[in-house]
Scaffold this active site. Structure first.
Site, PDB file in Angstrom:
ATOM      1  N   MET A  37       0.868  -1.179   0.000  1.00 47.05           N
ATOM      2  CA  MET A  37       0.000   0.000   0.000  1.00 47.05           C
ATOM      3  C   MET A  37       0.905   1.229   0.000  1.00 47.05           C
ATOM      4  SD  MET A  37      -3.365  -0.899   0.535  1.00 47.05           S
ATOM      5  CE  MET A  37      -4.086   0.408   1.530  1.00 47.05           C
ATOM      6  N   CYS A  38       0.847   2.044  -1.054  1.00 44.32           N
ATOM      7  CA  CYS A  38       1.862   3.088  -1.193  1.00 44.32           C
ATOM      8  C   CYS A  38       1.277   4.370  -1.761  1.00 44.32           C
ATOM      9  CB  CYS A  38       2.983   2.619  -2.122  1.00 44.32           C
ATOM     10  SG  CYS A  38       3.768   1.088  -1.613  1.00 44.32           S
TER      11      CYS A  38
END
Length: 394
Positions: free
Chosen positions: A141-142
């Site tokens: 998750m970025c």
């Protein structure tokens, strides 16, 4: 215990995050003067290691893993405990240990031999090293950003957020796996003939790449993309013999190592079949060379590029298609764009990009590190992060 605490956290978070995402103290005004990194959101520097590509693949990671073996074992054990908490019979980990090693020969070179070398030097079973590498295909998750100033100069920044739903520590309000990844975070200088080929920030034990740059040429970050035709299907297909797609971390590393131009890299990332849906955020060294490539496993859905002549001087990518609304529980896109607009094009720098990436909820409990890249100036730096309470879980 891990399974119970995780379930408790998920139920609580589903209620609170719906209200908290856009409400202080879970969010805040755009941060200023956070760079050079210091204070409670800065965990510390990321150490540098050299990976000698002239060595046989089996030996390339031995020196690094001799230092990092104990913390890698801790993380692998935590992942095993999480799996066993959900499948108490232990059959999943039994399959990992008994079946995955038989697939090592089908992993393309040099990655299979590198994993074998890592397993031998750390004493961790080969199946668990393979699963550790698969693990990064599924839980990234970025937030990634590419900007262009008025002079055509490009900057690339990213927050690496990792470990969602992988064990919540109720004693200190942190994700178990996220915290255990921080001492495994390393800067890597990949060299051939004693000269840098590319640089990356990664996790010791992982042979693919998620964040890196080729000096003077290009920068590349990888964000997970959620899709019904998702990474689990691609990994299962690979395990059952369908080997016509590349792991996303492998293709990222291959582009960093071998591509000779921005356009060549874009072509590869757009057209190659991959095991998991993804966003490739690619930057170059000239005006307009910045894009987000939205990928399904077998095709590209969209290539969204910088267009400074028409006012598009940045691209922002989190984990949602740009033409769709973000999940109301997880909107990092809106505050990132808000803070970039507040910064303005004329004030772009490592300092102001770091400010954007330090603003909650862009910075959150999943954030392991922040990376800043300037391709043309050969500048690449990563910083370990913390998000002290009050801070959103993702």
């Amino acid at each position: 215990m891990l399974g119970r605490s995780l379930l408790t956290w998920v139920l609580a978070a589903a209620v609170t995050c719906a209200q908290a995402q856009q409400v202080p103290p879970w969010t805040e005004d755009c941060r200023k003067s956070t760079y050079p990194p210091s204070g409670p959101t800065y965990r510390g520097p990321v150490p540098w290691y050299t990976i000698n590509l002239d060595l046989p693949p089996y030996k390339r990671w031995h020196e690094l893993l001799a230092h990092k073996a104990p913390v890698l074992r801790t993380l692998v054990n935590s992942i095993s405990n999480l799996v066993n908490a959900f499948v108490p019979s232990g059959k999943i980990m039994q399959m990992v240990d008994e079946k995955l090693p038989g697939l090592i020969g089908s992993i393309p070179g040099p990655f299979g031999e590198e994993m074998r070398g890592i397993a031998d030097v750390t004493g961790i079973p080969l199946g668990e090293i393979i699963s550790f590498n698969i693990f990064y295909e599924l839980f990234t998750m970025c937030t990634s950003i590419i900007t262009e100033d008025g002079k055509g100069h490009l900057l690339h920044g990213r927050n690496m957020d990792f470990g969602i739903f992988l064990g919540w520590n109720i004693n200190n309000n942190t994700w178990v796996v996220t915290e255990e990844l921080k001492p495994l975070t390393v800067n890597l200088d990949f060299q051939r003939n004693n000269k840098t080929v590319f640089k990356a920030t990664s996790f010791a034990g992982y042979v693919g790449m998620l964040t890196g740059f080729k000096p003077g040429l290009l920068s590349l970050t990888l964000n997970e993309r959620f899709s019904l035709n998702g990474g689990y299907l691609g990994i299962l297909e690979w395990m059952f013999g369908k080997k016509n797609a590349q792991w996303v971390g492998f293709i990222t590393r291959s582009v960093l190592e071998n591509s000779t131009s921005y356009e060549e890299a874009k072509n590869i990332l757009t057209k190659t079949k991959i095991t998991a849906p993804a966003y490739f955020i690619l930057g170059g060294n000239q005006s307009g060379e910045g894009c987000v490539i939205t990928r399904e496993r077998k095709e590209s859905l969209d290539v969204y590029e910088l267009d400074p002549k028409h006012g598009r001087w940045y691209v922002v990518q989190t984990n949602y298609d740009r033409w769709k609304n973000t999940l109301f529980l997880d909107d990092r896109r809106t505050p990132a764009k808000k803070c970039l607009n507040h910064t303005t094009q004329k004030n772009l720098s490592f300092a102001t990009i770091y400010d954007v990436l330090s603003t909650k909820p862009v910075l959150n409990k999943l954030t392991v590190f922040t990376t800043l890249i300037d391709v043309t100036k050969d500048q690449f730096e990563s910083h370990l992060r913390d998000c002290p309470d009050p801070c959103i879980g993702w």
